[in-house]
Design an enzyme around this catalytic site. Structure first.
Site, mmCIF file in Angstrom:
data_model
loop_
_atom_site.group_PDB
_atom_site.id
_atom_site.type_symbol
_atom_site.label_atom_id
_atom_site.label_comp_id
_atom_site.label_asym_id
_atom_site.label_seq_id
_atom_site.Cartn_x
_atom_site.Cartn_y
_atom_site.Cartn_z
ATOM 1 N N ILE A 36 1.172 -1.003 -0.031
ATOM 2 C CA ILE A 36 0.206 -0.427 0.076
ATOM 3 C C ILE A 36 1.283 1.255 -0.058
ATOM 4 C CG2 ILE A 36 -2.070 0.910 1.492
ATOM 5 C CD1 ILE A 36 -2.544 -1.144 0.258
ATOM 6 N N LYS A 37 1.463 2.262 -0.812
ATOM 7 C CA LYS A 37 1.254 2.615 -1.099
ATOM 8 C C LYS A 37 0.854 4.628 -0.215
ATOM 9 C CE LYS A 37 3.145 4.154 -4.661
ATOM 10 N NZ LYS A 37 3.033 4.881 -6.504
ATOM 11 N N ILE A 38 1.440 5.348 0.425
ATOM 12 C CA ILE A 38 0.767 6.083 1.470
ATOM 13 C C ILE A 38 2.208 7.215 1.558
ATOM 14 C CG2 ILE A 38 -0.434 7.013 3.288
ATOM 15 C CD1 ILE A 38 -0.163 3.574 4.043
#
Length: 226
Positions: A85-87
């Site tokens: 997951i890219k945040i």
């Protein structure tokens, strides 16, 4: 070095995974929108192409930690496999990283422009740190120097996070971040091809073929004429 392809183009992904030692695919909302197709079916098709064991980096869009966490759980349920997951490294993003890392999610901290942002993300549980190399250069910074600073901080504080250098305009930048200590890079399809391209390599191969055919004709090692 882990190589990632920064695209959502199925054609480009198929080619890269056919030819190169790819670790996975990275996407973001801008990359996804360029394909002009349904969001979730596209990601599911990418997963089917690269398999369950390759990394697929997908970015959340929410602006609050609660929404980011909810989106991450939804993506994990719908896509599966080795999902990262890219945040972005905003305050709500750091909060979401802490939350998700406690639940065992793999995280890429993205939109990094400074080593301090990267260090905080690593402390919050991010597995990958994605500095925007060329974009840093474009604001009169030094993207490669930032990569080097991040790696120095990771070493000093004994953190296991890996640099996933992003935003390149040419393969020279990729070469320089590799020397600076980056453990992974994500590049577009053109740069991926350029990493192998060299005119002298091409001419050498042509010379090998020409010399062989002068003696053996248009045959192969498996079935030479003599």
């Amino acid at each position: 070095m882990l190589y990632y392809l920064d695209t959502a183009s199925i054609e480009q992904i198929k080619k890269a995974f056919d030819y190169y030692p790819m670790a996975g695919v990275t996407t973001n909302p801008t990359i996804i929108s360029k394909e002009k197709t349904a969001f979730l079916p596209l990601l599911q098709e990418i997963r089917s192409v690269i398999g369950m064991e390759a990394d697929l980096h997908v970015q959340v869009l929410g602006q609050t930690a609660e929404t980011m966490v909810a989106e991450a759980k939804y993506l994990k349920e719908k896509i599966g496999g080795e999902l990262v997951i890219k945040i972005p490294v905003i305050p709500e993003g750091i909060k979401a990283m802490k939350w998700l890392s406690r639940e065992g999610f793999r995280i890429t901290a993205t939109a990094i422009y400074t080593a301090d942002q990267a260090l905080m993300a690593a402390m919050a549980g991010a597995e990958f740190l994605a500095p925007y190399v060329n974009r840093i250069d474009n604001i009169s910074g030094n993207g490669v120097a930032v990569v080097r600073q991040i790696q120095t901080m990771l070493n000093q504080h004994e953190l296991d996070a890996k640099i996933l250098a992003a935003s390149f305009k040419n393969n020279q930048q990729v070469h320089e971040v590799a020397l600076a200590g980056a453990q992974s890079v994500t590049v577009n399809a053109d740069i991926m091809d350029q990493l192998l391209a060299h005119p002298l390599t091409t001419s050498s191969v042509s010379q090998f073929v020409s010399d062989w055919e002068a003696v053996y004709g248009e045959s192969t090692i498996i079935d030479p004429v003599r």
